[in-house]
Design a protein around this motif. Structure first.
Motif, PDB file in Angstrom:
ATOM      1  N   ASN A  86       0.812  -1.222   0.000  1.00 21.91           N
ATOM      2  CA  ASN A  86       0.000   0.000   0.000  1.00 21.91           C
ATOM      3  C   ASN A  86       0.846   1.272   0.000  1.00 21.91           C
ATOM      4  O   ASN A  86       1.990   1.274   0.452  1.00 21.91           O
ATOM      5  CB  ASN A  86      -0.939   0.028   1.210  1.00 21.91           C
ATOM      6  N   GLU A 115      -4.481   9.182   2.649  1.00 21.31           N
ATOM      7  CA  GLU A 115      -5.283   7.964   2.515  1.00 21.31           C
ATOM      8  C   GLU A 115      -4.403   6.781   2.111  1.00 21.31           C
ATOM      9  O   GLU A 115      -3.504   6.911   1.281  1.00 21.31           O
ATOM     10  CB  GLU A 115      -6.361   8.192   1.447  1.00 21.31           C
ATOM     11  N   LEU A 155      -3.882   3.456   0.129  1.00 20.07           N
ATOM     12  CA  LEU A 155      -4.474   2.865  -1.077  1.00 20.07           C
ATOM     13  C   LEU A 155      -3.541   1.819  -1.664  1.00 20.07           C
ATOM     14  O   LEU A 155      -2.325   1.884  -1.509  1.00 20.07           O
ATOM     15  CB  LEU A 155      -4.725   3.943  -2.137  1.00 20.07           C
ATOM     16  N   SER A 156      -4.132   0.859  -2.380  1.00 17.10           N
ATOM     17  CA  SER A 156      -3.303  -0.046  -3.174  1.00 17.10           C
ATOM     18  C   SER A 156      -2.839   0.723  -4.409  1.00 17.10           C
ATOM     19  O   SER A 156      -3.432   1.744  -4.788  1.00 17.10           O
ATOM     20  CB  SER A 156      -4.097  -1.280  -3.605  1.00 17.10           C
ATOM     21  N   ARG A 189      -5.568   0.902  -7.089  1.00 18.08           N
ATOM     22  CA  ARG A 189      -6.665   1.820  -6.737  1.00 18.08           C
ATOM     23  C   ARG A 189      -6.248   3.277  -6.944  1.00 18.08           C
ATOM     24  O   ARG A 189      -7.036   4.099  -7.432  1.00 18.08           O
ATOM     25  CB  ARG A 189      -7.071   1.580  -5.277  1.00 18.08           C
ATOM     26  N   LEU A 190      -5.007   3.604  -6.574  1.00 16.31           N
ATOM     27  CA  LEU A 190      -4.524   4.968  -6.776  1.00 16.31           C
ATOM     28  C   LEU A 190      -4.398   5.280  -8.260  1.00 16.31           C
ATOM     29  O   LEU A 190      -4.727   6.389  -8.707  1.00 16.31           O
ATOM     30  CB  LEU A 190      -3.181   5.172  -6.074  1.00 16.31           C
ATOM     31  N   LYS A 245      -7.797   6.106  -9.527  1.00 16.22           N
ATOM     32  CA  LYS A 245      -8.230   7.422  -9.049  1.00 16.22           C
ATOM     33  C   LYS A 245      -7.597   8.544  -9.881  1.00 16.22           C
ATOM     34  O   LYS A 245      -8.291   9.457 -10.349  1.00 16.22           O
ATOM     35  CB  LYS A 245      -7.834   7.553  -7.573  1.00 16.22           C
TER      36      LYS A 245
END
Length: 336
Positions: free
Chosen positions: A173, A179, A181-182, A185-186, A189
């Motif tokens: 992560n 925040e 995040l993996s 996922r980032l 985003k």
């Protein structure tokens, strides 16, 4: 003397390669390259390094070729060797060479990097990456930073905007704007923010760099090193012990699981003090190591020291054995 610039050009039509050349006006050279109808997509300028020497690009080519001749793209046409200004490396790797030369010569002010990516350029780059990986943009396994030598607390940069940085929080992560995040996922985003589009999946390592190298390229290098180590061992071989390995003697109970050193998905169960079960068959550790190594390398192995090819709870079985021997040695010394 007019200023000269060594430049790095990229092209989504062939994402595996970069063009390293020299020009007095790189933007003008870019326009000339893009006037051609021979490439489906346009060239982009990734970065430049100002020099005061003619043919400095040729000197750089010689430097790279001295280190390895495997990167310089070449072809044989009508019996003649054809070499141009293309290299099989990522633009980040080429830029890193520019940076190191500038740091050595204390001329970092002469470096210029194109930090701006338009939305269209990002989308074309993603399309090229997807084509290169046959559409496989999502990875089932999380990227492990520790496994690839990236320490907790260090920073990675977003490929399309190096001002965006994330801090490594753990093996899998990162921290971005407070925040956790993996990587995938980032990536999702940031890509949605930048392009307004959303894909089904994201291969996180393809969107971030560490020390100027895209993470997926770091991953590829580590995998390559593993393959090379197998090849080196196949040439040397390892001596087979005359005595069979005794699991109970070093504290590995019957029914325990061992993993193959070069592929952890290959697992075996200990059946007795000296044998294991693999695909429903009982076999000694050395014979199994010999079989697996021959299958992996395509070479016939005369002997294999079984414990050198399997791990138990993340520790190589030979190391487990050596620890036990070391303990016994110390206890005997203490008795004296």
């Amino acid at each position: 003397m007019a200023k000269k610039y060594i430049y790095i050009f990229t092209n989504p039509s062939f994402p595996k390669y970069v063009k390293i050349g020299e020009a007095e006006d790189p933007q003008k050279r870019l326009a000339t390259a893009n006037a051609s109808t021979w490439t489906p997509k346009a060239f982009r300028i990734y970065g430049t390094y100002q020099t005061d020497t003619n043919n400095s690009d040729k000197m750089l080519h010689d430097l790279i070729d001295t280190c390895t001749d495997k990167l310089h793209v070449s072809d044989k046409i009508n019996g003649h060797l054809r070499k141009r200004e293309f290299y099989e490396m990522s633009p980040e790797q080429a830029w890193n060479i520019f940076k190191k030369i500038a740091e050595i010569t204390n001329t970092t002010k002469k470096l210029w990097k194109n930090e701006s990516w338009t939305t269209d350029e990002i989308l074309e780059d993603i399309d090229s990456e997807n084509e290169e990986h046959n559409g496989a943009i999502n990875s089932t396994k999380r990227f492990n930073f520790k496994k690839y030598g990236i320490p907790v607390g260090t920073f990675i940069k977003f490929k399309y905007d190096s001002s965006i940085q994330a801090k490594i929080l753990s093996d899998s992560n990162v921290e971005y704007k407070g925040e956790s995040l993996s990587l995938s996922r980032l990536a999702e985003k940031l890509m949605v923010e930048r392009t307004g589009k959303k894909w089904k999946g994201y291969q996180g390592p393809a969107y971030f760099t560490y020390n100027g190298i895209v993470l997926k390229d770091i991953k590829g290098k580590i995998s390559s090193k593993k393959c090379n180590s197998i090849a080196v061992e196949s040439k040397k071989g390892t001596p087979e012990n005359k005595k069979r390995f005794d699991f109970q003697k070093i504290g590995i109970p019957v029914g325990s699981i061992l993993k193959f050193k070069y592929d952890e998905s290959v697992q075996v169960k200990t059946l007795s003090n000296s044998n294991v079960e693999y695909k429903g068959k009982e076999i000694s550790l050395s014979k199994l190591a010999k079989q697996l190594m021959s299958n992996r390398t395509g070479k016939e192995w005369k002997t294999c020291q079984g414990p050198a090819y399997f791990t138990y709870k993340g520790v190589l079985v030979t190391d487990v054995k050596n620890k036990i021997i070391s303990k016994h040695g110390k206890s005997k010394a203490g008795a004296k």
